[in-house]
Scaffold this motif. Structure first.
Motif, PDB file in Angstrom:
ATOM      1  N   UNK A 150     125.242 -46.843-146.744  1.00  0.00           N
ATOM      2  CA  UNK A 150     126.510 -46.509-146.101  1.00  0.00           C
ATOM      3  C   UNK A 150     126.714 -44.998-146.035  1.00  0.00           C
ATOM      4  N   UNK A 151     126.324 -44.297-147.103  1.00  0.00           N
ATOM      5  CA  UNK A 151     126.426 -42.841-147.098  1.00  0.00           C
ATOM      6  C   UNK A 151     125.523 -42.226-146.034  1.00  0.00           C
ATOM      7  N   UNK A 152     124.299 -42.759-145.921  1.00  0.00           N
ATOM      8  CA  UNK A 152     123.394 -42.254-144.895  1.00  0.00           C
ATOM      9  C   UNK A 152     123.921 -42.500-143.496  1.00  0.00           C
TER      10      UNK A 152
ATOM     11  N   UNK B 168     115.992 -44.604-142.080  1.00  0.00           N
ATOM     12  CA  UNK B 168     116.591 -45.307-143.223  1.00  0.00           C
ATOM     13  C   UNK B 168     118.092 -45.458-143.022  1.00  0.00           C
ATOM     14  N   UNK B 169     118.702 -44.463-142.352  1.00  0.00           N
ATOM     15  CA  UNK B 169     120.148 -44.490-142.106  1.00  0.00           C
ATOM     16  C   UNK B 169     120.498 -45.173-140.794  1.00  0.00           C
ATOM     17  N   UNK B 170     119.596 -46.026-140.271  1.00  0.00           N
ATOM     18  CA  UNK B 170     119.860 -46.901-139.125  1.00  0.00           C
ATOM     19  C   UNK B 170     119.911 -46.178-137.782  1.00  0.00           C
ATOM     20  N   UNK B 171     119.367 -44.980-137.684  1.00  0.00           N
ATOM     21  CA  UNK B 171     119.276 -44.338-136.371  1.00  0.00           C
ATOM     22  C   UNK B 171     118.189 -45.057-135.572  1.00  0.00           C
TER      23      UNK B 171
ATOM     24  N   UNK C 238     112.981 -35.485-141.224  1.00  0.00           N
ATOM     25  CA  UNK C 238     114.293 -35.896-140.727  1.00  0.00           C
ATOM     26  C   UNK C 238     114.216 -37.232-139.994  1.00  0.00           C
ATOM     27  N   UNK C 239     113.124 -37.458-139.285  1.00  0.00           N
ATOM     28  CA  UNK C 239     112.903 -38.735-138.594  1.00  0.00           C
ATOM     29  C   UNK C 239     112.906 -39.883-139.604  1.00  0.00           C
ATOM     30  N   UNK C 240     112.133 -39.728-140.687  1.00  0.00           N
ATOM     31  CA  UNK C 240     112.069 -40.785-141.690  1.00  0.00           C
ATOM     32  C   UNK C 240     113.408 -41.064-142.330  1.00  0.00           C
ATOM     33  N   UNK C 241     114.149 -40.005-142.683  1.00  0.00           N
ATOM     34  CA  UNK C 241     115.457 -40.192-143.319  1.00  0.00           C
ATOM     35  C   UNK C 241     116.434 -40.848-142.347  1.00  0.00           C
ATOM     36  N   UNK C 242     116.373 -40.454-141.076  1.00  0.00           N
ATOM     37  CA  UNK C 242     117.291 -41.031-140.088  1.00  0.00           C
ATOM     38  C   UNK C 242     117.018 -42.508-139.856  1.00  0.00           C
TER      39      UNK C 242
END
Length: 263
Positions: A64-66, A105-108, A99-103
Motif C-alpha cells: 500500500x505504501x508503494x 512491485x508497486x503495481x505500475x 526503478x522499473x523493478x520497484x515500480x
C-alpha cells in the motif's frame, strides 16, 4: 578385604567407591529439565510480531505504501517529460532498471514502463533495461510474498480454481510460469504473488520470467522507440506482436475455464 556385610553383625557396609557414586547421583538432578519457553511480555510480543498474519499485514502495508508513492511521484511523466538531464549513459540505464523493478512491485503496469524504456533508450538498450527491471521486480515480489505471505495464505487455498493453480505452479513451475509470461492476461504482480504462495522454486521462477517476458517486452519497447513514426513497419509489427499474444491468451483462458468446469 571387607565383604559387603560384616560377619559379626550382618550390617551392610558400603565400599568407598560405592559411597562416592551415591553422593554424585544424589547431587545431580534426577532428570534433565527441558528448556521452558519464555513467557514474559517481550516473548509474547515477539511471537505476535512473527506470526503469519502479522507478516501478511506487513506485506499489505508495504504494498500500500508503494502504491501511494507511485500515485504521488507519477512515474508515467517519463513518457512526456523525459529522463532527468543530470543522468545519462550507463548510470541512467542502471537507475531506470532499479526503478522499473520497484515500480512493478508497486503495481505500475509494465506496458507503461516498457514504452518509457523504448522512448528513452531506444530499442536495444531499452529491451535490456526492461528485462533487467522485470526480473528484478519479479524477484523482489516473490521474496516478499514467500517470506511474509506464504504461511498465512496457503491454508486459504480451498477453492477449486485456487487448488488447481497451486498444484500447477507447484508441480510444473517453470513451464507454467513461462506460459503465463508468454500469453498476457494474468497481471504481472498477481503471477508473482501466486508463485510465491505456491511451492515453486525461486530459480525456475526467475528463468521463466526472463525468457517468457522477452516477446511482449520487445514489442512494447519497439513501439515506444518508434512512437514518433506510427506508420513505420517496425511500429506496425510491434502492435501486431502485442495484439496476437493477447488474443491467444484470451483463447487459452477460455479453454481452461471450460476444462475446470468439467472437473
Amino acid at each position: 578385604m571387607l565383604d559387603a556385610t560384616t560377619r559379626s553383625g550382618g550390617t551392610a557396609t558400603a565400599s568407598p567407591r560405592a559411597a562416592t557414586a551415591e553422593l554424585a547421583v544424589a547431587a545431580s538432578p534426577a532428570t534433565t529439565a527441558s528448556p521452558v519457553p519464555p513467557t514474559g511480555f517481550a516473548a509474547r510480543c515477539t511471537r505476535v510480531l512473527l506470526s503469519p498474519w502479522s507478516r501478511l499485514s506487513l506485506l499489505v502495508a508495504l504494498l500500500a505504501t508503494g502504491a501511494c508513492g507511485v500515485l504521488l511521484f507519477e512515474p508515467q511523466r517519463l513518457l512526456t517529460q523525459g529522463w532527468p538531464p543530470q543522468l545519462g549513459g550507463a548510470a541512467a540505464a542502471v537507475v531506470f532498471a532499479v526503478a522499473y523493478g520497484v515500480c512493478t512491485v508497486a503495481f505500475v503496469p509494465r506496458p507503461l514502463l516498457n514504452l518509457a524504456a523504448g522512448a528513452l533508450f531506444g530499442s536495444q538498450l531499452g529491451l535490456g533495461v526492461s528485462l533487467a527491471g522485470t526480473v528484478l521486480g519479479a524477484g523482489i515480489a516473490f521474496c516478499l510474498g514467500r517470506a511474509l505471505g506464504q504461511e498465512a495464505l496457503r491454508p486459504l487455498l480451498r477453492g477449486r480454481w485456487l487448488k488447481a493453480a497451486d498444484g500447477q505452479l507447484s508441480r510444473h513451475g517453470f513451464r507454467s510460469m513461462l506460459a503465463v509470461r508468454l500469453f498476457p492476461g494474468v497481471p504481472f504482480w498477481a503471477a508473482n504473488y501466486c508463485a510465491a504462495v505456491s511451492r515453486m522454486g525461486l530459480l525456475p521462477f526467475l528463468l521463466a520470467t526472463g525468457l517468457g517476458s522477452i516477446p511482449n517486452t520487445a514489442a512494447y519497447v519497439v513501439a515506444g522507440a518508434r512512437a514518433s513514426t506510427p506508420t513505420s513497419p517496425a511500429f506496425l509489427i510491434a502492435l501486431a506482436c502485442i495484439a496476437l499474444p493477447a488474443l491467444a491468451g484470451v483463447v487459452v483462458a477460455w479453454r481452461k475455464r471450460h476444462q475446470l468446469r468439467r472437473l
